[in-house]
Design a protein around this motif. Structure first.
Motif, PDB file in Angstrom:
ATOM      1  N   ILE A 229      -8.452  -6.995   3.204  1.00 35.28           N
ATOM      2  CA  ILE A 229      -7.927  -6.599   1.891  1.00 35.28           C
ATOM      3  C   ILE A 229      -8.035  -7.768   0.915  1.00 35.28           C
ATOM      4  CG2 ILE A 229      -5.893  -5.811   0.616  1.00 35.28           C
ATOM      5  CD1 ILE A 229      -4.873  -4.489   3.078  1.00 35.28           C
ATOM      6  N   ARG A 230      -7.575  -8.942   1.358  1.00 31.13           N
ATOM      7  CA  ARG A 230      -7.603 -10.100   0.460  1.00 31.13           C
ATOM      8  C   ARG A 230      -9.040 -10.472   0.088  1.00 31.13           C
ATOM      9  NH1 ARG A 230      -2.796 -13.326  -0.897  1.00 31.13           N
ATOM     10  NH2 ARG A 230      -2.896 -11.650  -2.377  1.00 31.13           N
TER      11      ARG A 230
ATOM     12  N   GLY B 295      -3.411  -2.800  -2.425  1.00 33.03           N
ATOM     13  CA  GLY B 295      -2.155  -2.072  -2.388  1.00 33.03           C
ATOM     14  C   GLY B 295      -1.225  -2.605  -3.464  1.00 33.03           C
TER      15      GLY B 295
ATOM     16  N   GLY C 135       9.613 -11.823   1.414  1.00 25.73           N
ATOM     17  CA  GLY C 135       8.641 -10.730   1.562  1.00 25.73           C
ATOM     18  C   GLY C 135       8.669 -10.222   2.986  1.00 25.73           C
ATOM     19  N   SER C 136       8.463  -8.910   3.166  1.00 24.55           N
ATOM     20  CA  SER C 136       8.535  -8.394   4.541  1.00 24.55           C
ATOM     21  C   SER C 136       7.382  -8.925   5.390  1.00 24.55           C
ATOM     22  CB  SER C 136       8.594  -6.867   4.570  1.00 24.55           C
ATOM     23  OG  SER C 136       7.561  -6.306   3.832  1.00 24.55           O
ATOM     24  N   GLN C 137       6.324  -9.412   4.739  1.00 24.80           N
ATOM     25  CA  GLN C 137       5.233 -10.034   5.509  1.00 24.80           C
ATOM     26  C   GLN C 137       5.779 -11.216   6.319  1.00 24.80           C
ATOM     27  OE1 GLN C 137       2.060  -8.703   5.449  1.00 24.80           O
ATOM     28  NE2 GLN C 137       1.547 -10.123   7.085  1.00 24.80           N
TER      29      GLN C 137
ATOM     30  N   TYR D 219      -0.942  -1.047   9.751  1.00 24.79           N
ATOM     31  CA  TYR D 219      -1.037  -1.972   8.614  1.00 24.79           C
ATOM     32  C   TYR D 219      -1.747  -3.264   9.032  1.00 24.79           C
ATOM     33  CZ  TYR D 219       0.580  -5.506   5.271  1.00 24.79           C
ATOM     34  OH  TYR D 219       0.642  -6.551   4.381  1.00 24.79           O
TER      35      TYR D 219
ATOM     36  N   LEU E 109       5.314   2.690  11.022  1.00 24.03           N
ATOM     37  CA  LEU E 109       5.509   2.865   9.574  1.00 24.03           C
ATOM     38  C   LEU E 109       5.770   4.346   9.315  1.00 24.03           C
ATOM     39  CD1 LEU E 109       2.804   0.828  10.112  1.00 24.03           C
ATOM     40  CD2 LEU E 109       3.396   0.330   7.756  1.00 24.03           C
TER      41      LEU E 109
ATOM     42  N   ASN F 271       0.865   2.947   5.607  1.00 21.55           N
ATOM     43  CA  ASN F 271      -0.274   2.138   5.206  1.00 21.55           C
ATOM     44  C   ASN F 271      -1.120   1.963   6.470  1.00 21.55           C
ATOM     45  OD1 ASN F 271      -2.061   0.238   4.271  1.00 21.55           O
ATOM     46  ND2 ASN F 271      -0.521  -1.279   3.683  1.00 21.55           N
TER      47      ASN F 271
ATOM     48  N   ASP G  64       8.811  -0.500   9.734  1.00 19.87           N
ATOM     49  CA  ASP G  64       8.397  -1.183   8.503  1.00 19.87           C
ATOM     50  C   ASP G  64       8.330  -0.135   7.403  1.00 19.87           C
ATOM     51  OD1 ASP G  64       7.406  -2.960   6.663  1.00 19.87           O
ATOM     52  OD2 ASP G  64       5.458  -3.245   7.628  1.00 19.87           O
TER      53      ASP G  64
ATOM     54  N   TYR H  44       7.657   1.518   1.527  1.00 20.75           N
ATOM     55  CA  TYR H  44       7.313   2.580   0.560  1.00 20.75           C
ATOM     56  C   TYR H  44       8.315   3.721   0.530  1.00 20.75           C
ATOM     57  CZ  TYR H  44       2.917   0.078   1.016  1.00 20.75           C
ATOM     58  OH  TYR H  44       1.982  -0.916   1.047  1.00 20.75           O
TER      59      TYR H  44
ATOM     60  N   SER I 110      11.638  -4.093   1.606  1.00 22.17           N
ATOM     61  CA  SER I 110      10.985  -4.989   0.658  1.00 22.17           C
ATOM     62  C   SER I 110      11.347  -4.618  -0.771  1.00 22.17           C
ATOM     63  CB  SER I 110       9.469  -4.876   0.842  1.00 22.17           C
ATOM     64  OG  SER I 110       8.803  -5.640  -0.127  1.00 22.17           O
TER      65      SER I 110
ATOM     66  N   SER J 291       9.174  -5.488  -3.004  1.00 18.79           N
ATOM     67  CA  SER J 291       7.844  -5.558  -3.630  1.00 18.79           C
ATOM     68  C   SER J 291       7.456  -4.267  -4.324  1.00 18.79           C
ATOM     69  CB  SER J 291       6.779  -5.881  -2.584  1.00 18.79           C
ATOM     70  OG  SER J 291       6.914  -7.199  -2.140  1.00 18.79           O
TER      71      SER J 291
ATOM     72  N   ARG K 221       8.465 -11.915  -4.066  1.00 20.01           N
ATOM     73  CA  ARG K 221       8.404 -12.262  -2.639  1.00 20.01           C
ATOM     74  C   ARG K 221       9.801 -12.161  -2.007  1.00 20.01           C
ATOM     75  NH1 ARG K 221       5.476 -10.392  -1.555  1.00 20.01           N
ATOM     76  NH2 ARG K 221       4.975 -11.304   0.450  1.00 20.01           N
TER      77      ARG K 221
ATOM     78  N   ARG L  25      -9.548   3.694   3.122  1.00 21.76           N
ATOM     79  CA  ARG L  25      -8.266   3.810   2.422  1.00 21.76           C
ATOM     80  C   ARG L  25      -8.481   3.699   0.915  1.00 21.76           C
ATOM     81  NH1 ARG L  25      -3.663  -0.883   2.374  1.00 21.76           N
ATOM     82  NH2 ARG L  25      -4.893  -1.526   0.578  1.00 21.76           N
TER      83      ARG L  25
HETATM   84  O1  N5F Z   1       7.229  -7.265   1.260  1.00 19.87           O
HETATM   85  P1  N5F Z   1       5.813  -7.739   1.157  1.00 19.87           P
HETATM   86  O2  N5F Z   1       5.325  -7.847  -0.255  1.00 19.87           O
HETATM   87  O3  N5F Z   1       5.592  -9.014   1.932  1.00 19.87           O
HETATM   88  O4  N5F Z   1       4.911  -6.589   1.810  1.00 19.87           O
HETATM   89  C1  N5F Z   1       4.126  -6.745   2.951  1.00 19.87           C
HETATM   90  C2  N5F Z   1       3.864  -5.412   3.551  1.00 19.87           C
HETATM   91  C3  N5F Z   1       4.552  -5.082   4.709  1.00 19.87           C
HETATM   92  N1  N5F Z   1       4.363  -3.901   5.317  1.00 19.87           N
HETATM   93  C4  N5F Z   1       3.507  -3.006   4.800  1.00 19.87           C
HETATM   94  C5  N5F Z   1       3.343  -1.716   5.476  1.00 19.87           C
HETATM   95  C6  N5F Z   1       2.798  -3.279   3.632  1.00 19.87           C
HETATM   96  O5  N5F Z   1       1.931  -2.362   3.147  1.00 19.87           O
HETATM   97  C7  N5F Z   1       2.972  -4.509   2.985  1.00 19.87           C
HETATM   98  C8  N5F Z   1       2.172  -4.832   1.740  1.00 19.87           C
HETATM   99  N2  N5F Z   1       0.842  -4.315   1.777  1.00 19.87           N
HETATM  100  C9  N5F Z   1      -0.133  -4.453   0.733  1.00 19.87           C
HETATM  101  C10 N5F Z   1      -1.417  -3.676   1.124  1.00 19.87           C
HETATM  102  O6  N5F Z   1      -2.146  -3.274   0.265  1.00 19.87           O
HETATM  103  O7  N5F Z   1      -1.720  -3.448   2.294  1.00 19.87           O
HETATM  104  C11 N5F Z   1      -0.409  -5.899   0.447  1.00 19.87           C
HETATM  105  C12 N5F Z   1      -1.677  -6.131  -0.214  1.00 19.87           C
HETATM  106  C13 N5F Z   1      -1.589  -7.234  -1.201  1.00 19.87           C
HETATM  107  C14 N5F Z   1      -2.385  -8.453  -0.809  1.00 19.87           C
HETATM  108  O8  N5F Z   1      -2.833  -8.592   0.344  1.00 19.87           O
HETATM  109  O9  N5F Z   1      -2.533  -9.245  -1.705  1.00 19.87           O
END
Ligand code: N5F
Length: 401
Positions: free
Chosen positions: A22-23, A40, A104-106, A130, A173, A178, A206, A209, A238, A240, A248, A373
């Motif tokens: 993704i990044r 996302g 952040g939940s990450q 995820y 999830l 995701n 997790d 959303y 989260s 976020s 974060r 996705r």
């Molecule tokens: O709370 P946070 O912002 O750390 O969210 C992390 C996270 C945890 N669990 C799930 C299921 C998530 O989808 C996410 C955030 N996911 C985004 C995504 O698109 O998959 C993050 C993408 C943003 C990036 O990598 O810059």
């Protein structure tokens, strides 16, 4: 005289490092001409900028010295109490000392990996799951095992003694998953926590959303159901997606023994989450702001999702199938078998459209290369139509090849 080059000696753990697809894709999609369904990223239209500015001002005016000081690792006490109260409003009896605030939940995913996974430990994940969690857990060298899924998501009955043998946890999830956008229905939630209670298998729920539901009624959390069934559930939340990801800020709800261990890991990681941010977010949410804010975000996402589904019906061939999300940010597409979404991405980027191929979301099972996705939240309606038309065209060509 030049010194002879000496190779770096990295740890064995560092050899597990992979970079997030993704990044990597987000780097490409920063180009302004790209229509990106990849990230996302929440819609900036939903960021309450004025409200946050007022909250930061208020905190600095009234408690500036405390806000700029080190704070407890567990988190800002009023915010922990707010999270516990919010869980109770959603039907799970939670006390403030069962809450840990994280950056952040990450970060929680990273810490849970460190807490539970030894090299070779079995970890159960949905197929697909995820990517960011798989990436975090991977650093600890687990053996991933995929829990079989169908069009309703994870199949609880598939978690039997042999799949669960030696497993440290199952990572789930439940809402608008995701990457699939699928929601686990109530019978499956109940079956899952009952099964995990019997097997003594901890569940990591997790749910970033869950508050973004725009179709149908909210379902009880695995945390609430699990506590009633005697299962250990560790729930991640989260701010976020309900406020803004740049804050974060997230949280873990878990039994006290697990919180105590996570606190020790967090001490070693970053001491604590930013005090100023915690205080400003508490100031923002404490008097019910989310009750007025979230309906606007849900309505925005519902409209965006509708635009994309409509465009897909108009432009995608019959060979493609896709999910109908009840909330969240993602639609998951399954193409004819044999079509490679990775190749499709290269062709799409050449025509200024981006998405995330499905393969990296799979662990413990052969990846389904014919999946992808799509995120619909940040793209304006005309660009959704234009981008989906391009994808439809490319999918038809791939089908014919
Ligand atoms: O709370 P946070 O912002 O750390 O969210 C992390 C996270 C945890 N669990 C799930 C299921 C998530 O989808 C996410 C955030 N996911 C985004 C995504 O698109 O998959 C993050 C993408 C943003 C990036 O990598 O810059």
């Amino acid at each position: 005289m030049d010194m002879p080059a000496r190779p770096y000696v990295f740890s064995q753990r560092a050899q597990q490092l992979t970079s997030s697809t993704i990044r990597e894709i987000l780097k490409v999609t920063e180009r302004p001409e790209i229509i990106s369904f990849a990230g996302g990223l929440p819609s900036p239209q939903g960021f309450p900028i004025a409200r946050m500015r007022a909250a930061f001002d208020h905190v600095l005016d009234t408690a500036g010295a405390a806000a700029l000081q080190y704070g407890p690792t567990e988190g800002y006490a009023p915010l922990r109490a707010w999270v516990a109260e919010d869980m109770r409003r959603h039907g799970a009896q939670v006390e403030p000392d069962e809450v840990l605030i994280v950056s952040g939940s990450q970060q929680a995913l990273d810490m849970l990996g460190k807490l539970f996974i030894d090299p070779g430990s079995r970890v159960l994940v949905e197929a697909p799951s995820y990517l960011g969690a798989l990436q975090s857990f991977s650093l600890c060298g687990p053996e991933f095992a995929a829990v079989p899924t169908d069009e309703g998501g994870l199949i609880p009955e598939a978690i039997d003694e042999s799949l669960a043998a030696g497993a440290r946890f199952v990572y789930v999830l439940p809402n608008f998953q995701n990457p699939t956008g699928l929601t686990l229905d109530l019978p499956r939630r109940v079956a899952l926590v009952q099964r995990c209670a019997q097997l003594g298998l901890p569940v990591i729920e997790d749910d970033p959303y869950g508050e973004l539901r725009y179709v149908g009624e909210a379902l009880p959390s695995l945390l609430g159901l699990g506590r009633a069934a005697g299962a250990t559930v560790i729930r991640l939340g989260s701010f976020s997606k309900v406020l803004a990801p740049g804050l974060r800020l997230g949280y873990v709800v878990a039994p006290r023994e697990i919180i105590a261990k996570l606190v020790q890991i967090k001490q070693a990681t970053d001491l604590h989450t930013a005090t100023l941010t915690q205080m400003a977010v508490y100031e923002t949410v404490r008097s019910g702001f989310l009750d007025e804010h979230l309906p606007r975000v849900r309505e925005l996402y519902r409209r965006q999702c509708g635009y994309m589904l409509e465009a897909m019906r108009a432009h995608f061939p019959d060979t493609a199938r896709w999910t109908q999300p009840e909330g969240g940010m993602f639609i998951w597409v399954t193409l004819a078998s044999g079509v490679d979404a990775g190749r499709l991405l290269q062709q799409a980027v050449a025509r200024n459209v981006a998405f995330v191929p499905g393969a990296p979301f799979f662990a413990g099972v052969a990846p389904w290369a014919n999946t992808l996705r799509l995120s619909f939240v940040t793209v304006p309606e005309p660009s959704i139509r234009a981008g989906i038309a391009v994808l439809g065209d490319l999918i038809r060509h791939a089908d014919a090849a």
